[in-house]
Scaffold this active site. Sequence first.
Site, PDB file in Angstrom:
ATOM      1  N   ASP A  32      -7.411 -16.955  26.395  1.00  0.00           N
ATOM      2  CA  ASP A  32      -8.541 -17.430  25.599  1.00  0.00           C
ATOM      3  C   ASP A  32      -9.395 -18.367  26.448  1.00  0.00           C
ATOM      4  O   ASP A  32      -9.024 -19.505  26.704  1.00  0.00           O
ATOM      5  CB  ASP A  32      -8.032 -18.162  24.351  1.00  0.00           C
ATOM      6  CG  ASP A  32      -9.170 -18.651  23.483  1.00  0.00           C
ATOM      7  OD1 ASP A  32      -9.756 -17.817  22.764  1.00  0.00           O
ATOM      8  OD2 ASP A  32      -9.481 -19.852  23.531  1.00  0.00           O
ATOM      9  N   HIS A  73     -19.313 -19.557  20.267  1.00  0.00           N
ATOM     10  CA  HIS A  73     -18.450 -20.730  20.406  1.00  0.00           C
ATOM     11  C   HIS A  73     -18.663 -21.740  19.274  1.00  0.00           C
ATOM     12  O   HIS A  73     -17.707 -22.232  18.679  1.00  0.00           O
ATOM     13  CB  HIS A  73     -18.704 -21.395  21.763  1.00  0.00           C
ATOM     14  CG  HIS A  73     -17.567 -22.229  22.241  1.00  0.00           C
ATOM     15  ND1 HIS A  73     -17.295 -22.447  23.565  1.00  0.00           N
ATOM     16  CD2 HIS A  73     -16.602 -22.918  21.569  1.00  0.00           C
ATOM     17  CE1 HIS A  73     -16.236 -23.217  23.700  1.00  0.00           C
ATOM     18  NE2 HIS A  73     -15.805 -23.524  22.497  1.00  0.00           N
ATOM     19  N   LYS A 133     -16.269 -16.844  25.189  1.00  0.00           N
ATOM     20  CA  LYS A 133     -17.174 -17.348  24.164  1.00  0.00           C
ATOM     21  C   LYS A 133     -18.553 -17.620  24.740  1.00  0.00           C
ATOM     22  O   LYS A 133     -18.702 -18.031  25.896  1.00  0.00           O
ATOM     23  CB  LYS A 133     -16.616 -18.651  23.563  1.00  0.00           C
ATOM     24  CG  LYS A 133     -15.179 -18.539  23.081  1.00  0.00           C
ATOM     25  CD  LYS A 133     -14.644 -19.856  22.553  1.00  0.00           C
ATOM     26  CE  LYS A 133     -13.156 -19.779  22.271  1.00  0.00           C
ATOM     27  NZ  LYS A 133     -12.330 -19.816  23.492  1.00  0.00           N
ATOM     28  N   TYR A 172     -15.742 -23.796  29.472  1.00  0.00           N
ATOM     29  CA  TYR A 172     -14.558 -24.366  30.115  1.00  0.00           C
ATOM     30  C   TYR A 172     -14.741 -24.531  31.620  1.00  0.00           C
ATOM     31  O   TYR A 172     -13.985 -25.274  32.252  1.00  0.00           O
ATOM     32  CB  TYR A 172     -13.319 -23.513  29.839  1.00  0.00           C
ATOM     33  CG  TYR A 172     -12.967 -23.369  28.372  1.00  0.00           C
ATOM     34  CD1 TYR A 172     -13.557 -24.185  27.398  1.00  0.00           C
ATOM     35  CD2 TYR A 172     -12.051 -22.420  27.943  1.00  0.00           C
ATOM     36  CE1 TYR A 172     -13.242 -24.045  26.062  1.00  0.00           C
ATOM     37  CE2 TYR A 172     -11.718 -22.276  26.602  1.00  0.00           C
ATOM     38  CZ  TYR A 172     -12.325 -23.080  25.663  1.00  0.00           C
ATOM     39  OH  TYR A 172     -12.017 -22.940  24.337  1.00  0.00           O
TER      40      TYR A 172
END
Length: 305
Positions: free
Chosen positions: A32, A99, A66, A37
């Site tokens: 994930d 997101h 996302k 990130y």
Amino acid sequence: MPLIGFGLWKVTKSTCADTVYNAIKAGYRLFDGAGDYGNEKEAGDGIQRAIKEGLVKREDLFITSKLWNTFHAREHVKVLAKKQLAFYGIESFDLFLVHFPISLAYVDPAHRYPPEWFGDDGKVHLQNTPLQETWQAMEELVDEGLAKNIGLSNSQGSLILDVLRYAKYPPAVLQIEHHPYLTQEPLISLCKTLDIAVTGYSSFGPQSFLELNMGRGAQLLLEHDVITSVAKTHNKTPAQILLRWATQRGIAVVPKSNNAERLAQNLASDGFDLSEAEIKSISSLNQNIRFNNPGEIDPRIAIFA
């Protein structure tokens, strides 16, 4: 989609490739990630290394990413999805999520990537892109084979119902903050009714937020008497109890760990069953404490108000 995956949030760039590779060796198949990130290339390096060495085939893996808030406009969705796919070295995502249901002003990736929440001036800049435009652009990803499934994250019931009014492809998955301090039963019940799978993040509650100074002083669930008592009964770790509390109710989880032993323990957390009484006792810890709340960044994006 596997019920137990590996979350890439806060996995450092320097360790991410090795961490993902080792997670695959340990048996993880769901990863994930997210553009926000900042470690997707490194995650992709780990995945490609595992594929090259014959540990797995691409089709054995379920890769989620996302779309970040600054890329909600129709003309940006596909461009960014392709950029993120290139990081991973793959042709399509198994799942691609919005997101947050928050549209921020576009930031050119050549200028700053990931752009995070703030502009160059340190302020939040909103953009008037309706979710309908973003969702329809997400549907184009499915039509063009760039995403096999699309879904939402950090969204409440009213917004899900709105998306269903115009969706050609309804959300396949909703990803939400979910732990015993924030059980969200009505939202999960709605998703079950609508046949939308649920993934819970931050399964350990405040633990994930301590290093960000966002733990709100809440007692650590891993040390809570209710959790440790159940763990002792089953001869399991508190982390395994928290994960099983979710997965036994059909909610997928995406914990992370850099520790090989905990990696294996988390993945094996579905090898036992809690009693109904134990599930209820854990659920009774609910205090509606939300650790991930954009409204604290800027009151104009208080999506959980």
